[in-house]
Design an enzyme around this catalytic site. Sequence first.
Site, PDB file in Angstrom:
ATOM      1  N   LYS A   2       0.654  -1.070  -0.044  1.00 16.60           N
ATOM      2  CA  LYS A   2       0.040   0.001   0.093  1.00 16.60           C
ATOM      3  C   LYS A   2       0.884   1.175   0.088  1.00 16.60           C
ATOM      4  CE  LYS A   2      -3.818   2.285   2.585  1.00 16.60           C
ATOM      5  NZ  LYS A   2      -4.761   2.044   3.669  1.00 16.60           N
ATOM      6  N   SER A   8     -10.250   0.143   7.144  1.00 15.58           N
ATOM      7  CA  SER A   8      -9.507   0.320   5.753  1.00 15.58           C
ATOM      8  C   SER A   8      -8.934  -0.982   5.260  1.00 15.58           C
ATOM      9  CB  SER A   8      -8.827   1.380   5.673  1.00 15.58           C
ATOM     10  OG  SER A   8      -9.308   2.829   5.779  1.00 15.58           O
ATOM     11  N   SER A  33      -9.613   2.309   2.771  1.00 20.79           N
ATOM     12  CA  SER A  33      -8.532   3.040   1.981  1.00 20.79           C
ATOM     13  C   SER A  33      -7.861   2.086   1.119  1.00 20.79           C
ATOM     14  CB  SER A  33      -8.020   4.016   2.524  1.00 20.79           C
ATOM     15  OG  SER A  33      -7.038   3.316   3.610  1.00 20.79           O
TER      16      SER A  33
END
Length: 492
Positions: free
Chosen positions: A77, A179, A155
Amino acid sequence: MSLNTLKISEARDALRRGDVTSVELTQACLSAIDGAGALNLWSTPTPELAQAQAVAADARIKAGDAPDLCGIPMGVKDIFATKGVATQAGSNILAGFKPEYESTVTQNLWDAGAVMLGKLSMDEFAMGSSNETACGGAAVNPWKVDEFQRAPGGSSGGSAAAVAADLCLGATGTDTGGSIRQPAAFTGITGIKPTYGRCSRWGIVAYASSLDQAGPMTKDVRDAAIMLNAMCSYDPKDSTSADFAVPDFEAALTGDIRGKKIGIPKEYRIDGMPDEIAALWDDGIAMMRDAGAEIVDISLPHTKYALPAYYVIAPAEASSNLARYDGVRFGHRASLAKGEGIDDMYAKTRAEGFGPEVQRRVMIGTYVLSAGFYDAYYNKARKVRALIKRDFDQVFADGIDAILTPATPSSAFALGEMKDADPVKMYLNDVFTVTLNLAGLPGVSVPVGLDKKGLPLGLQLIGRPWEEGALLNQALVLEQAAGFTHKPQKWW
């Protein structure tokens, strides 16, 4: 079978047997990535680095020095600092930023021999539940059952979608209010948020420091246990890192939960819950009961205050953390007209660099921290947070081993569906997940079924603090009972 479709556990065993090399595994993933541009998942691919790391991993394996993740291709990420590799956190304000250091979590992965395929798309500064606030454009869910492209959740949407689409064998995520767990549910994969303090936050771009926690996103529960083992460590560079030994999470996967007490909180049966979500939850309850667990109705009375408390605390911390992005030391710097000064540079840089959702949350956070409203909002939210934690403490003190709830209030929504809606509608996606972050507890999302459209749905298990091994074992039982083997049909 294409090598990129292997699970981490399968690839680990194949590498040790010599049936496959890390170079072959990595190339299979890189080829899959090349053919998946329509999903828009990778903010910074790193194919040359991946190939070099794969060669080094093969040498370690040949020498007999092969930790579980050695040679396994991973996605990262884009919130984790990666030395010499662009780290943008989904924001234009960090354009061009290449850290001179490595986050502790990713360093742990590279020390274990994992291979980095690249950085994955995310909502800007982890603020979002759809991955539509990413500066590089929305990531796309590989599950497509009609003419509409779906959001992968957020996210950590890029991480979830990349795992679901078999572009990597696992990926890192972070979870501030859901998330990891919400995008895992939206894409039919497994994601665990460990106890706050289990994974170091050092080198992770901060959103809300008292809530953020890193965790793995994988194809199944066993893979999550393997990856979490490598990610966790005590880190003196992070003042919130817990100085606890990291147990062998994979060894805890016995598949036996007989006699365990699973709590079902009445407050999570919210008004307007879709029938499909309620039915899925009931199915999960039946699965756990059939596996020998005792089902206990419980109460978490302050649950209804969790979402508003979260959306005071998180923006407040964000407004403080994001104050460092001003165009002075790194990232984007606005051009100034003649006669403009440093205050103009701050204002223009932040206006150009931050997207609308980040600006919204920074303004909310600054407001609730202001002198006239600090006690009315921020302090009150902190007190509510303490009550929410006390609810969980009481339930666990009464002998409950884990709590079973839905992971999300719906399946994946269409891209653009929430764009013009009241922002609160998007925030409601976190209704089942934010309580864990406020209380610092571990939680895992497991895919359990499909909705009537054919999109994946997940259930969430909430565990006792520091007992991720037991939580993953309970998740394994749920996974085995559900028998979820569905994969998205390739359309990209």
